[in-house]
Write a protein that holds these residues in place. Structure first.
Motif, PDB file in Angstrom:
ATOM      1  N   TYR B  63       0.852  -1.194   0.000  1.00  0.00           N
ATOM      2  CA  TYR B  63       0.000   0.000   0.000  1.00  0.00           C
ATOM      3  C   TYR B  63       0.883   1.237   0.000  1.00  0.00           C
ATOM      4  O   TYR B  63       1.854   1.310   0.747  1.00  0.00           O
ATOM      5  CB  TYR B  63      -0.908   0.049   1.238  1.00  0.00           C
ATOM      6  CG  TYR B  63      -1.810   1.260   1.247  1.00  0.00           C
ATOM      7  CD1 TYR B  63      -2.987   1.272   0.500  1.00  0.00           C
ATOM      8  CD2 TYR B  63      -1.461   2.411   1.953  1.00  0.00           C
ATOM      9  CE1 TYR B  63      -3.805   2.391   0.475  1.00  0.00           C
ATOM     10  CE2 TYR B  63      -2.280   3.536   1.932  1.00  0.00           C
ATOM     11  CZ  TYR B  63      -3.453   3.531   1.185  1.00  0.00           C
ATOM     12  OH  TYR B  63      -4.246   4.629   1.149  1.00  0.00           O
ATOM     13  N   ASP B  64       0.596   2.180  -0.873  1.00  0.00           N
ATOM     14  CA  ASP B  64       1.188   3.507  -0.704  1.00  0.00           C
ATOM     15  C   ASP B  64       0.181   4.559  -1.138  1.00  0.00           C
ATOM     16  O   ASP B  64      -0.791   4.258  -1.837  1.00  0.00           O
ATOM     17  CB  ASP B  64       2.546   3.635  -1.400  1.00  0.00           C
ATOM     18  CG  ASP B  64       2.425   3.668  -2.906  1.00  0.00           C
ATOM     19  OD1 ASP B  64       1.817   4.617  -3.440  1.00  0.00           O
ATOM     20  OD2 ASP B  64       2.943   2.735  -3.556  1.00  0.00           O
ATOM     21  N   GLU B  65       0.421   5.777  -0.679  1.00  0.00           N
ATOM     22  CA  GLU B  65      -0.599   6.833  -0.792  1.00  0.00           C
ATOM     23  C   GLU B  65      -0.852   7.261  -2.237  1.00  0.00           C
ATOM     24  O   GLU B  65      -1.874   7.875  -2.528  1.00  0.00           O
ATOM     25  CB  GLU B  65      -0.200   8.052   0.047  1.00  0.00           C
ATOM     26  CG  GLU B  65      -0.138   7.785   1.549  1.00  0.00           C
ATOM     27  CD  GLU B  65      -1.512   7.517   2.181  1.00  0.00           C
ATOM     28  OE1 GLU B  65      -2.529   7.837   1.547  1.00  0.00           O
ATOM     29  OE2 GLU B  65      -1.533   6.975   3.300  1.00  0.00           O
ATOM     30  N   THR B  66       0.084   6.987  -3.151  1.00  0.00           N
ATOM     31  CA  THR B  66      -0.164   7.388  -4.531  1.00  0.00           C
ATOM     32  C   THR B  66      -0.783   6.258  -5.350  1.00  0.00           C
ATOM     33  O   THR B  66      -1.718   6.461  -6.108  1.00  0.00           O
ATOM     34  CB  THR B  66       1.136   7.854  -5.229  1.00  0.00           C
ATOM     35  OG1 THR B  66       2.184   6.945  -4.875  1.00  0.00           O
ATOM     36  CG2 THR B  66       1.509   9.253  -4.812  1.00  0.00           C
ATOM     37  N   ARG B  67      -0.268   5.027  -5.149  1.00  0.00           N
ATOM     38  CA  ARG B  67      -0.720   3.915  -5.976  1.00  0.00           C
ATOM     39  C   ARG B  67      -1.934   3.212  -5.374  1.00  0.00           C
ATOM     40  O   ARG B  67      -2.787   2.686  -6.091  1.00  0.00           O
ATOM     41  CB  ARG B  67       0.441   2.927  -6.120  1.00  0.00           C
ATOM     42  CG  ARG B  67       0.256   1.972  -7.260  1.00  0.00           C
ATOM     43  CD  ARG B  67       1.557   1.595  -7.938  1.00  0.00           C
ATOM     44  NE  ARG B  67       1.259   0.559  -8.929  1.00  0.00           N
ATOM     45  CZ  ARG B  67       1.506  -0.730  -8.732  1.00  0.00           C
ATOM     46  NH1 ARG B  67       2.079  -1.133  -7.618  1.00  0.00           N
ATOM     47  NH2 ARG B  67       1.204  -1.607  -9.650  1.00  0.00           N
ATOM     48  N   VAL B 171      -6.166  -1.310  -6.079  1.00  0.00           N
ATOM     49  CA  VAL B 171      -7.302  -0.459  -5.717  1.00  0.00           C
ATOM     50  C   VAL B 171      -6.738   0.924  -5.401  1.00  0.00           C
ATOM     51  O   VAL B 171      -5.864   1.036  -4.538  1.00  0.00           O
ATOM     52  CB  VAL B 171      -8.042  -0.997  -4.481  1.00  0.00           C
ATOM     53  CG1 VAL B 171      -9.437  -0.404  -4.390  1.00  0.00           C
ATOM     54  CG2 VAL B 171      -8.113  -2.511  -4.487  1.00  0.00           C
ATOM     55  N   PRO B 172      -7.206   1.973  -6.094  1.00  0.00           N
ATOM     56  CA  PRO B 172      -6.666   3.317  -5.853  1.00  0.00           C
ATOM     57  C   PRO B 172      -6.754   3.713  -4.373  1.00  0.00           C
ATOM     58  O   PRO B 172      -7.584   3.179  -3.633  1.00  0.00           O
ATOM     59  CB  PRO B 172      -7.560   4.215  -6.713  1.00  0.00           C
ATOM     60  CG  PRO B 172      -8.066   3.316  -7.789  1.00  0.00           C
ATOM     61  CD  PRO B 172      -8.228   1.963  -7.139  1.00  0.00           C
ATOM     62  N   PRO B 173      -5.872   4.646  -3.959  1.00  0.00           N
ATOM     63  CA  PRO B 173      -5.857   5.026  -2.546  1.00  0.00           C
ATOM     64  C   PRO B 173      -7.174   5.671  -2.126  1.00  0.00           C
ATOM     65  O   PRO B 173      -7.873   6.269  -2.942  1.00  0.00           O
ATOM     66  CB  PRO B 173      -4.716   6.036  -2.461  1.00  0.00           C
ATOM     67  CG  PRO B 173      -4.508   6.509  -3.846  1.00  0.00           C
ATOM     68  CD  PRO B 173      -4.903   5.398  -4.758  1.00  0.00           C
TER      69      PRO B 173
END
Lengths: 160, 287
Positions: B63-67, B171-173
């Motif tokens: 998980y990261d805030e952009t992807r 799944v987008p953030p």
């Protein structure tokens, strides 16, 4: 073609010789000789065949025996901590009459063990959620709930 | 059980080659909670299964805030369900995961398997579509990333060609201004196939709905969006009257059939009820 599968069952290294299409459930019962795990529906609905694989409960009927290679399997036969010593859940199930025909009992005990391992003080809702994949058609579940809550209290008392 | 051969794929390329070479009646074997039942109940003729669970790199969750959230094809429903991140950021997906089958089934079943089975009533599909998820496809000739909303072509059918394999889903953030809900409607609370499932993901800016996606499960040949209902809601404050009108529109947009679980009329009525309810639940995030 038969395959040899090496795995650990109830803490002991074990081996089974199976067809590729044999379920873990059939292999445990027919090849390893552990018939405590029951075959109810054989399609993952009833939970009678619940065993714990690498720490997670699964339906043994929905896993192939060949997939057990190198894995750790816990069955109802391994629940007793020692000869003539019952697991608190087994003891509570007997005292509360939580078993009638008994066919669902091994699966429910394995599921209840996992539930109490993760959550030593479950609410009724936690137990309901935890046992939602285990069908009992005799008891109406009331005595099963009583037994699990009783075992939870005894295990808690034994720890403190 | 009807006899079949078991093959263990070492790599995606290997699995893809086996799929092509072993001919018809060859299927990927992942969680197996549908496939083994279909074999046992003779609903599907299977000669070969290809176990992909040994292929490296398909078990990751990132998980990261952009992807956003990415999980591989081997990630089980139970593993994702137990993740705090999913509980916090994707309550809609989490609701769907926790309502699929039983705990035992969820410890074997994979999310990608639930998606690829392409059932119109699959629980994980509506929240993933409402969140604008993408699906990653391995192909010997045409590697690609496809919006999940364009992945399905009918009940049990997808855009996958022979030899292609889904490797994961992104799944987008979830932004701070987003609200999400998934409501599953059935006759009982557990071990149930959804009669109707409604997922809503929406964004609010200064009290105004800047974006909304509504995904409807088990009321069409595939999981459907409700584009006209969404258009009625964008740019509004999501007041009760607008939500009611949009829910009525969603009832017009779905195409349910009657089957053993419910009649088409009942399903359509429930789309109206659940769409309004899901929007209100998604809004509770901001209360």
């Amino acid at each position: 073609m038969k395959r040899i599968v090496e795995f650990t069952v109830n803490g002991e290294p074990s081996e089974m010789t199976v067809d590729a299409c044999c379920s873990l459930l059939d292999a445990l019962r027919d090849d390893v000789g552990l018939t405590g795990t029951k075959k109810g529906c054989d399609v993952g609905d009833c939970g009678a065949c619940t065993v714990i694989v690498d720490g997670q409960p699964v339906n043994a009927c929905l896993m192939l025996a060949v997939e057990a290679e190198g894995r750790t399997v816990e069955t109802i036969e391994g629940l007793q901590p020692g000869v003539d010593v019952l697991h608190p859940l087994q003891d509570a199930f007997m005292r509360h009459g939580a078993s009638q025909c008994g066919f669902c009992t091994p699966g429910i005990l394995m599921m209840a063990k996992k539930l109490l391992d993760d959550n030593p003080n479950p609410t009724d809702e936690d137990i309901r959620f935890g046992l939602s994949g285990n069908i009992c058609r005799c008891t109406g579940y009331t005595k099963i709930f009583d037994a699990i809550k009783s075992a939870a209290r005894e295990m808690e008392a034994a720890r403190s | 059980m009807r006899r079949f051969d078991y093959h263990r794929a070492e790599t995606l390329e290997h699995a893809s080659r086996l799929l092509t070479e072993l001919g018809d009646d060859t299927f990927l074997f992942n969680g197996g909670t549908d496939l083994l039942v279909e074999i046992r109940e003779r609903l599907r003729r299977v000669r070969n299964v290809i176990d992909i669970k040994g292929i490296p790199g398909l078990s990751d969750i990132t998980y990261d805030e952009t992807r956003g959230l990415t999980f591989g094809a081997l990630v089980t429903v139970g593993r994702l369900e137990r993740l705090a991140l999913v509980r916090q950021r994707y309550p809609n997906l989490r609701e769907a995961l926790a309502s699929l089958g039983s705990i035992q089934v969820r410890n074997r079943a994979t999310v990608v398997g639930n998606v690829c089975r392409a059932s119109p009533s699959a629980d994980t599909i509506p929240p993933l579509i409402a969140d604008g998820a993408f699906i990653h496809i391995y192909s010997p000739t045409n590697m690609r990333v496809v919006p999940l909303s364009e992945f399905f072509t009918g009940p049990g059918r997808t855009v996958l060609a022979k030899g292609e394999i889904v490797t994961g889903i992104t799944v987008p953030p979830a932004g701070d201004n987003t609200g999400k809900a998934y409501l599953k409607h059935g006759r009982r609370k557990a071990m149930e196939l959804s009669t109707v499932g409604v997922a809503v993901s929406l964004s609010m800016d200064d009290g105004v709905c800047s974006d909304i996606r509504i995904a409807l499960g088990a009321v069409g040949a595939t999981v459907l969006r409700a584009p006209q209902a969404e258009a009625m809601l964008r740019g509004t404050t999501l007041d009760a009257a607008t939500v009611k009108n949009a829910a009525d529109k969603a009832m017009e947009e779905c195409t349910p059939i009657s089957n053993v679980r419910a009649s088409a009329d009942y399903r359509r009525d429930m789309v109206g009820v659940l769409t309004g309810r899901a929007i209100r639940q998604a809004l509770e995030t901001f209360a």
